[in-house]
Design a protein around this motif. Sequence first.
Motif, PDB file in Angstrom:
ATOM      1  N   LEU A   1     -16.344 -33.307  45.283  1.00 51.93           N
ATOM      2  CA  LEU A   1     -16.938 -34.584  44.888  1.00 51.93           C
ATOM      3  C   LEU A   1     -17.750 -34.329  43.623  1.00 51.93           C
ATOM      4  O   LEU A   1     -18.686 -33.524  43.623  1.00 51.93           O
ATOM      5  CB  LEU A   1     -17.808 -35.159  46.000  1.00 51.93           C
ATOM      6  CG  LEU A   1     -18.036 -36.675  45.942  1.00 51.93           C
ATOM      7  CD1 LEU A   1     -18.307 -37.241  47.326  1.00 51.93           C
ATOM      8  CD2 LEU A   1     -19.152 -37.061  44.993  1.00 51.93           C
TER       9      LEU A   1
ATOM     10  N   PHE B   1     -13.716 -38.270  44.100  1.00 50.86           N
ATOM     11  CA  PHE B   1     -13.701 -37.643  45.420  1.00 50.86           C
ATOM     12  C   PHE B   1     -12.274 -37.372  45.863  1.00 50.86           C
ATOM     13  O   PHE B   1     -11.375 -38.197  45.665  1.00 50.86           O
ATOM     14  CB  PHE B   1     -14.393 -38.565  46.440  1.00 50.86           C
ATOM     15  CG  PHE B   1     -14.195 -38.151  47.869  1.00 50.86           C
ATOM     16  CD1 PHE B   1     -14.614 -36.915  48.324  1.00 50.86           C
ATOM     17  CD2 PHE B   1     -13.589 -39.019  48.772  1.00 50.86           C
ATOM     18  CE1 PHE B   1     -14.431 -36.541  49.642  1.00 50.86           C
ATOM     19  CE2 PHE B   1     -13.403 -38.659  50.087  1.00 50.86           C
ATOM     20  CZ  PHE B   1     -13.822 -37.414  50.526  1.00 50.86           C
TER      21      PHE B   1
ATOM     22  N   ILE C   1     -19.892 -37.806  53.497  1.00 46.90           N
ATOM     23  CA  ILE C   1     -18.912 -38.901  53.464  1.00 46.90           C
ATOM     24  C   ILE C   1     -18.654 -39.360  54.892  1.00 46.90           C
ATOM     25  O   ILE C   1     -18.166 -38.585  55.716  1.00 46.90           O
ATOM     26  CB  ILE C   1     -17.586 -38.453  52.793  1.00 46.90           C
ATOM     27  CG1 ILE C   1     -17.853 -37.953  51.384  1.00 46.90           C
ATOM     28  CG2 ILE C   1     -16.599 -39.605  52.778  1.00 46.90           C
ATOM     29  CD1 ILE C   1     -17.990 -36.454  51.271  1.00 46.90           C
TER      30      ILE C   1
ATOM     31  N   ALA D   1     -22.881 -33.587  49.520  1.00 48.94           N
ATOM     32  CA  ALA D   1     -22.307 -34.922  49.674  1.00 48.94           C
ATOM     33  C   ALA D   1     -21.952 -35.144  51.138  1.00 48.94           C
ATOM     34  O   ALA D   1     -21.361 -34.270  51.784  1.00 48.94           O
ATOM     35  CB  ALA D   1     -21.063 -35.077  48.806  1.00 48.94           C
TER      36      ALA D   1
ATOM     37  N   ILE E   1     -16.494 -41.503  57.269  1.00 47.73           N
ATOM     38  CA  ILE E   1     -15.172 -42.127  57.354  1.00 47.73           C
ATOM     39  C   ILE E   1     -15.124 -42.929  58.646  1.00 47.73           C
ATOM     40  O   ILE E   1     -15.148 -42.354  59.739  1.00 47.73           O
ATOM     41  CB  ILE E   1     -14.057 -41.069  57.324  1.00 47.73           C
ATOM     42  CG1 ILE E   1     -14.206 -40.195  56.074  1.00 47.73           C
ATOM     43  CG2 ILE E   1     -12.692 -41.736  57.342  1.00 47.73           C
ATOM     44  CD1 ILE E   1     -13.214 -39.044  56.008  1.00 47.73           C
TER      45      ILE E   1
ATOM     46  N   TYR F   1     -18.063 -41.441  40.275  1.00 48.87           N
ATOM     47  CA  TYR F   1     -17.937 -40.417  41.307  1.00 48.87           C
ATOM     48  C   TYR F   1     -16.460 -40.249  41.663  1.00 48.87           C
ATOM     49  O   TYR F   1     -15.783 -41.233  41.997  1.00 48.87           O
ATOM     50  CB  TYR F   1     -18.749 -40.790  42.549  1.00 48.87           C
ATOM     51  CG  TYR F   1     -20.241 -40.784  42.320  1.00 48.87           C
ATOM     52  CD1 TYR F   1     -20.984 -39.623  42.489  1.00 48.87           C
ATOM     53  CD2 TYR F   1     -20.903 -41.949  41.916  1.00 48.87           C
ATOM     54  CE1 TYR F   1     -22.364 -39.607  42.272  1.00 48.87           C
ATOM     55  CE2 TYR F   1     -22.271 -41.945  41.695  1.00 48.87           C
ATOM     56  CZ  TYR F   1     -22.987 -40.766  41.878  1.00 48.87           C
ATOM     57  OH  TYR F   1     -24.350 -40.758  41.650  1.00 48.87           O
TER      58      TYR F   1
ATOM     59  N   VAL G   1     -10.233 -35.379  49.386  1.00 50.17           N
ATOM     60  CA  VAL G   1     -10.415 -34.810  50.717  1.00 50.17           C
ATOM     61  C   VAL G   1      -9.768 -33.425  50.732  1.00 50.17           C
ATOM     62  O   VAL G   1      -8.546 -33.292  50.627  1.00 50.17           O
ATOM     63  CB  VAL G   1      -9.794 -35.714  51.797  1.00 50.17           C
ATOM     64  CG1 VAL G   1      -9.924 -35.062  53.174  1.00 50.17           C
ATOM     65  CG2 VAL G   1     -10.476 -37.077  51.795  1.00 50.17           C
TER      66      VAL G   1
ATOM     67  N   PHE H   1     -13.823 -46.990  49.412  1.00 47.79           N
ATOM     68  CA  PHE H   1     -14.696 -45.851  49.118  1.00 47.79           C
ATOM     69  C   PHE H   1     -15.857 -46.336  48.259  1.00 47.79           C
ATOM     70  O   PHE H   1     -15.655 -46.959  47.209  1.00 47.79           O
ATOM     71  CB  PHE H   1     -13.910 -44.765  48.392  1.00 47.79           C
ATOM     72  CG  PHE H   1     -14.758 -43.599  47.966  1.00 47.79           C
ATOM     73  CD1 PHE H   1     -15.272 -42.725  48.903  1.00 47.79           C
ATOM     74  CD2 PHE H   1     -15.039 -43.389  46.622  1.00 47.79           C
ATOM     75  CE1 PHE H   1     -16.053 -41.649  48.517  1.00 47.79           C
ATOM     76  CE2 PHE H   1     -15.816 -42.317  46.221  1.00 47.79           C
ATOM     77  CZ  PHE H   1     -16.327 -41.443  47.172  1.00 47.79           C
TER      78      PHE H   1
ATOM     79  N   ILE I   1     -20.433 -45.649  47.392  1.00 48.09           N
ATOM     80  CA  ILE I   1     -21.645 -44.858  47.573  1.00 48.09           C
ATOM     81  C   ILE I   1     -22.711 -45.748  48.203  1.00 48.09           C
ATOM     82  O   ILE I   1     -22.906 -46.896  47.799  1.00 48.09           O
ATOM     83  CB  ILE I   1     -22.127 -44.258  46.241  1.00 48.09           C
ATOM     84  CG1 ILE I   1     -23.379 -43.411  46.466  1.00 48.09           C
ATOM     85  CG2 ILE I   1     -22.334 -45.331  45.181  1.00 48.09           C
ATOM     86  CD1 ILE I   1     -23.803 -42.607  45.247  1.00 48.09           C
TER      87      ILE I   1
ATOM     88  N   PHE J   1     -21.880 -41.373  51.112  1.00 54.31           N
ATOM     89  CA  PHE J   1     -20.728 -42.210  50.782  1.00 54.31           C
ATOM     90  C   PHE J   1     -20.091 -42.687  52.088  1.00 54.31           C
ATOM     91  O   PHE J   1     -20.305 -42.103  53.159  1.00 54.31           O
ATOM     92  CB  PHE J   1     -19.692 -41.425  49.970  1.00 54.31           C
ATOM     93  CG  PHE J   1     -20.195 -40.905  48.657  1.00 54.31           C
ATOM     94  CD1 PHE J   1     -19.955 -41.601  47.478  1.00 54.31           C
ATOM     95  CD2 PHE J   1     -20.915 -39.714  48.594  1.00 54.31           C
ATOM     96  CE1 PHE J   1     -20.410 -41.122  46.266  1.00 54.31           C
ATOM     97  CE2 PHE J   1     -21.378 -39.236  47.385  1.00 54.31           C
ATOM     98  CZ  PHE J   1     -21.130 -39.938  46.224  1.00 54.31           C
ATOM     99  N   GLU J   2     -19.282 -43.738  51.963  1.00 58.16           N
ATOM    100  CA  GLU J   2     -18.535 -44.215  53.125  1.00 58.16           C
ATOM    101  C   GLU J   2     -17.162 -44.711  52.683  1.00 58.16           C
ATOM    102  O   GLU J   2     -16.960 -45.116  51.531  1.00 58.16           O
ATOM    103  CB  GLU J   2     -19.283 -45.334  53.857  1.00 58.16           C
ATOM    104  CG  GLU J   2     -19.360 -46.642  53.108  1.00 58.16           C
ATOM    105  CD  GLU J   2     -19.939 -47.768  53.953  1.00 58.16           C
ATOM    106  OE1 GLU J   2     -20.267 -47.510  55.131  1.00 58.16           O
ATOM    107  OE2 GLU J   2     -20.068 -48.895  53.432  1.00 58.16           O
ATOM    108  N   MET J   3     -16.228 -44.690  53.618  1.00 55.98           N
ATOM    109  CA  MET J   3     -14.896 -45.210  53.400  1.00 55.98           C
ATOM    110  C   MET J   3     -14.261 -45.523  54.747  1.00 55.98           C
ATOM    111  O   MET J   3     -14.763 -45.105  55.804  1.00 55.98           O
ATOM    112  CB  MET J   3     -14.036 -44.203  52.624  1.00 55.98           C
ATOM    113  CG  MET J   3     -13.798 -42.904  53.343  1.00 55.98           C
ATOM    114  SD  MET J   3     -12.748 -41.753  52.421  1.00 55.98           S
ATOM    115  CE  MET J   3     -11.218 -42.676  52.361  1.00 55.98           C
TER     116      MET J   3
END
Length: 368
Positions: free
Chosen positions: A181, A165, A232, A230, A234, A163, A167, A245, A247, A262-264
Amino acid sequence: MPAARGFPLAESVSSAAPFLLPVHGAGATSRPAGRAEEASAVHACGPRAAPLPPPGAQHGMPVSGVSLFPRGGRGSARARLGEAGRRGSRMSSLCHTSAVLVVFMALAVSVGAEQLEEKSCDVIGDEGSESQTERALLKKLEPLSQMRFNVTVEKGKTENYIYHFRVCREVNSSQHDFGGLVQTDRQGRRTTVIGRINETQVFNGSDWIMLIYKGGDSYGSHCSGEKRRAVIMISCKRGVIASSFSIISEEREKEQECFYLFEMDSSLACPAEDSHLSVGSILLITFASLIAVYIIGGFLYQRLVVGAKGMEQFPHFAFWQDLGNLVADGCDFVCRSKPRNVPAAYRGVGDDQLGEESEERDDHLLPM
């Protein structure tokens, strides 16, 4: 040429006029009439005003310094005129070629500038009705736009994906697909757009920002064939611009509203920190700064203006020297409630038995 002497002057000039050439070193010059004059006036990049022939030559009159029959005869004159025409034609062709090249270079530069200008997030909704809060959040995430994030997922032998990605930027700007993404199948090398930056939503909480890309490629047999999206998350993490980052899951077992989660972590999602200085700390800092200014400024004034030496350079030295006595007097004045001339209310032990001593108690010891 004996026959030439019998010709009238005007006839000889008119018969030789097409072949007039200047004699180098003579004073006035003349150019051939007709097309030769036009060809000789054409230069590298277009016509240039050629000098006019003397007035006498225009009417067929002889001109001083001009030979009626150029050297080499009429054949040589025609050869020179032909060479001048060919030279002008070559220069004109070269100028046209240069102009075409300049036009092509300008077009190439403009196309390259358009390609270098990357597309950014477009919030869902009409241009006039876009949420200012969403625009402010996207501007807050702008430092992440120059970074790329990748995560690899392996589920057995059938699912092996990467994946990609970014911003508010396209993952692959050469595709012009607005893909923010993108999923790449490592086995089949097939690319699937999960979400596009031209359909963006964003909102936030106290310590997180949720970025949503909609409008991805459609599902096949899942989620009623709707378009992918998607999500995300944050989360706030101070001290780092972006990290971790990954999934979380893919929700595709529903009929509608399927998504990839997803997360970061990023410090950009953190709220602004309040100042840790209390009112007392601010007052102490201010008081200490004033004292430092007083001591340094007073020292410089006493030394440079007054000319004091030693301890007298300290500002108001006499006042600070008597400060202890002044403080004691102030405490005595404020804290004592009895007048100073009132005797003490207590006496020491045995004071009443001692009485007053006689000043002559040792007189009997003196020799008589």
